[in-house]
Structure formats: structure tokens, C-alpha cells
Design a protein around this motif. Sequence first.
Motif, PDB file in Angstrom:
ATOM      1  N   SER A  51     -22.580  12.599 -53.320  1.00  0.00           N
ATOM      2  CA  SER A  51     -22.318  11.773 -52.137  1.00  0.00           C
ATOM      3  C   SER A  51     -22.231  12.610 -50.868  1.00  0.00           C
ATOM      4  O   SER A  51     -22.595  12.153 -49.781  1.00  0.00           O
ATOM      5  CB  SER A  51     -21.016  10.992 -52.323  1.00  0.00           C
ATOM      6  N   GLN A  52     -21.755  13.851 -51.001  1.00  0.00           N
ATOM      7  CA  GLN A  52     -21.551  14.722 -49.843  1.00  0.00           C
ATOM      8  C   GLN A  52     -22.838  14.935 -49.067  1.00  0.00           C
ATOM      9  O   GLN A  52     -22.826  15.058 -47.837  1.00  0.00           O
ATOM     10  CB  GLN A  52     -20.982  16.063 -50.299  1.00  0.00           C
ATOM     11  N   ARG A  53     -23.951  14.968 -49.781  1.00  0.00           N
ATOM     12  CA  ARG A  53     -25.236  15.177 -49.114  1.00  0.00           C
ATOM     13  C   ARG A  53     -26.051  13.889 -49.001  1.00  0.00           C
ATOM     14  O   ARG A  53     -27.234  13.928 -48.639  1.00  0.00           O
ATOM     15  CB  ARG A  53     -26.036  16.246 -49.868  1.00  0.00           C
ATOM     16  N   GLY A  54     -25.407  12.777 -49.316  1.00  0.00           N
ATOM     17  CA  GLY A  54     -26.077  11.489 -49.185  1.00  0.00           C
ATOM     18  C   GLY A  54     -27.291  11.349 -50.083  1.00  0.00           C
ATOM     19  O   GLY A  54     -28.292  10.722 -49.705  1.00  0.00           O
ATOM     20  N   ILE A  55     -27.200  11.916 -51.267  1.00  0.00           N
ATOM     21  CA  ILE A  55     -28.337  11.927 -52.190  1.00  0.00           C
ATOM     22  C   ILE A  55     -28.407  10.621 -52.976  1.00  0.00           C
ATOM     23  O   ILE A  55     -27.399  10.128 -53.491  1.00  0.00           O
ATOM     24  CB  ILE A  55     -28.221  13.120 -53.153  1.00  0.00           C
ATOM     25  N   LYS A  56     -29.583  10.073 -53.057  1.00  0.00           N
ATOM     26  CA  LYS A  56     -29.787   8.883 -53.881  1.00  0.00           C
ATOM     27  C   LYS A  56     -29.924   9.309 -55.341  1.00  0.00           C
ATOM     28  O   LYS A  56     -30.683  10.225 -55.652  1.00  0.00           O
ATOM     29  CB  LYS A  56     -31.045   8.134 -53.440  1.00  0.00           C
ATOM     30  N   TRP A  57     -29.167   8.670 -56.203  1.00  0.00           N
ATOM     31  CA  TRP A  57     -29.209   9.058 -57.603  1.00  0.00           C
ATOM     32  C   TRP A  57     -28.930   7.852 -58.491  1.00  0.00           C
ATOM     33  O   TRP A  57     -28.471   6.806 -58.029  1.00  0.00           O
ATOM     34  CB  TRP A  57     -28.198  10.169 -57.881  1.00  0.00           C
ATOM     35  N   LYS A  58     -29.237   8.021 -59.754  1.00  0.00           N
ATOM     36  CA  LYS A  58     -28.968   6.989 -60.751  1.00  0.00           C
ATOM     37  C   LYS A  58     -28.492   7.661 -62.032  1.00  0.00           C
ATOM     38  O   LYS A  58     -28.753   8.847 -62.250  1.00  0.00           O
ATOM     39  CB  LYS A  58     -30.220   6.164 -61.038  1.00  0.00           C
ATOM     40  N   THR A  59     -27.763   6.945 -62.840  1.00  0.00           N
ATOM     41  CA  THR A  59     -27.311   7.482 -64.128  1.00  0.00           C
ATOM     42  C   THR A  59     -28.434   7.344 -65.138  1.00  0.00           C
ATOM     43  O   THR A  59     -28.799   6.229 -65.536  1.00  0.00           O
ATOM     44  CB  THR A  59     -26.057   6.737 -64.620  1.00  0.00           C
ATOM     45  N   ALA A  60     -28.999   8.474 -65.532  1.00  0.00           N
ATOM     46  CA  ALA A  60     -30.079   8.450 -66.525  1.00  0.00           C
ATOM     47  C   ALA A  60     -29.531   8.188 -67.913  1.00  0.00           C
ATOM     48  O   ALA A  60     -30.140   7.479 -68.716  1.00  0.00           O
ATOM     49  CB  ALA A  60     -30.838   9.767 -66.500  1.00  0.00           C
ATOM     50  N   CYS A  61     -28.355   8.792 -68.203  1.00  0.00           N
ATOM     51  CA  CYS A  61     -27.663   8.538 -69.464  1.00  0.00           C
ATOM     52  C   CYS A  61     -26.246   9.084 -69.345  1.00  0.00           C
ATOM     53  O   CYS A  61     -25.950   9.851 -68.431  1.00  0.00           O
ATOM     54  CB  CYS A  61     -28.396   9.152 -70.661  1.00  0.00           C
ATOM     55  N   VAL A  62     -25.395   8.680 -70.269  1.00  0.00           N
ATOM     56  CA  VAL A  62     -24.015   9.162 -70.315  1.00  0.00           C
ATOM     57  C   VAL A  62     -23.857  10.006 -71.571  1.00  0.00           C
ATOM     58  O   VAL A  62     -24.219   9.577 -72.667  1.00  0.00           O
ATOM     59  CB  VAL A  62     -23.008   7.994 -70.322  1.00  0.00           C
ATOM     60  N   ALA A  63     -23.328  11.229 -71.416  1.00  0.00           N
ATOM     61  CA  ALA A  63     -23.153  12.143 -72.547  1.00  0.00           C
ATOM     62  C   ALA A  63     -21.685  12.559 -72.619  1.00  0.00           C
ATOM     63  O   ALA A  63     -21.107  12.971 -71.622  1.00  0.00           O
ATOM     64  CB  ALA A  63     -24.045  13.362 -72.382  1.00  0.00           C
TER      65      ALA A  63
END
Length: 285
Positions: free
Chosen positions: A200-212
Motif C-alpha cells: 500500500s505504501q507505494r500504491g501498488i495494485k495487487w491481488k491474492t494469488a493464493c494463501v499459504a
Amino acid sequence: MLDLDPYLLRAFLAVAEIGTVSGAAATLNRTQAAVSMQLRKLEDLVGVRLFSRSQKGLSLTAQGQIMLPYAREIVRLGDEAGKRLSGKTIRDRIRLGVVEDFAAGHLIRILRNFRDQNPDIEIDIIIEPNRRLAALFNDGLLDLAVCDVTCLSRKPALVWTEYMMWTVRSDFVVDAGEPLPIIMFDEGCPWTIPVTGALSQRGIKWKTACVASTLVAVAAAVRVGVGIAPMIANTQPEGCRTLDKSSDLPGPVRIEIGLYNQPDMAEGARYLVDFITRHAAMLPA
């Protein structure tokens, strides 16, 4: 010549570990007045203040931090000399809980050296997630715990700073036009917050690919090419790399790992704490 009395150093070490004169006095089976006097004598002897005092208790000054490893070594050598001269050896069993990511790296070398030098001390190594280790420790089911400092409210005997690096399979290509596919820890992991904060600090767009939920699962997901995972550098699997630093990518994630011990720990556990502390240079700073 500076003649450091181990009797004074034990008082110094107890206060440094516990943070209060009253707590140190109870541990040493001495009166508070006696411990306070011993601290004053030691400070007079070395000519500097070793503790700063506040309403919260006592904390080490910069000079106190310098004194700490020397005090530990002097006391340890005296104890070791006494045991060797008397022919005594420590026989004990230690329940050591370690978070998986840390156990897989630097700590192995220290524990191996400790066992080589102390073959009569048995160590049960329990590998669990951070919060599970904290719960076991609070329930008295572990003698020592190595876990994230946010999971326990007490003061650790030692703290290591680690950085989680963004790890991908060697041939993984980041698509700048798409959200970063992140391999995320499960919801209960304390590292989830700093990881999402770094994104969030760099305003990056992301998604959860998987949970490990385990290191093995994270490593497998990275090697398969599912996405990008924050991993401690020495746990990165073969065939993987760290993402190049870029303003468009998240920075390293800082975490702190603490070594915790029970206040009434047995001799073997106390000796292991001292051993790890003395060999902390083998671990990350």
C-alpha cells in the motif's frame, strides 16, 4: 585494571533482562536494596551510567549495551570453570519453539554448535506458526520461543531484525499492466500487516494469488510460478530470485524476531539462552 566482580555483574544482567530492580531481586533471591546497591557499585566502578531510569523501569544506556556481552561472558566463564573443575555437566531437556522461517536458516548453525559442546542437553524443537508458538509459551509448554515480537507482550532476551524479500521463480515476468499476484500468508499471521503495508505504501495494485500457511507451501507456490512471495532471504528455494528494486515494486518488508525465555527456566535453558546470545553474530543483525 578494571576488576569486574561477577556478583555485581549478575545483578546487572538480571536487571537488564527483567527491566526492574524488584523483579531482578526476586530472581536473585536478594533484597531490592541490595540489588540497587550492587548496580551503584558497578556504575561507580566503570565510571559510567549503565541504566536510564523512568517510570516504566530501567533500560540500558549505550554504555550499558556495550557492557552487556562482556558481563555475560565473564559470568559464563566463571560458571563454566566451576563446572569443569568439579567434573559436573549439565543434563537437561529443553522445549524450544521456533517459527518455521527462522528455524530453516541461521539458527541451525548455533543449535548444532551448542549440541556439539553440550551432548547431555536434549533439545525438543517445536516448529509452529508465530501465534501458536506464543500461545504454547504463555501456557508454559515451551521453555524458549523464537517468534515475531508482536505476538508476545513480554520483553525478549534478544531481537533479530530480518527483511522479507519479494521472491519469484527465476523465469517469472512481472506484467506491469496487471495487479501483482501475491502469495499471501494466512489471516492469523502477524506478517500479513507489514506485507500489505509495503504494498500500500507505494500504491501498488495487487491481488491474492493464493494463501499459504507454511514455509513449504510458500516455497512450492513460488516454484510453481503462482506469483510473488515475501520470503526471508535464506529461505528462498532453488530456481528462484529476488525481484529487482524498482519504484514500481514493493520494498523489503522489515520484521523482528525475538528470543523469549520463561522467568523460572531450568539451568540448561538458561545456558542455551546465554549461548545463543554470545553467538548472535552468526545470526542476522
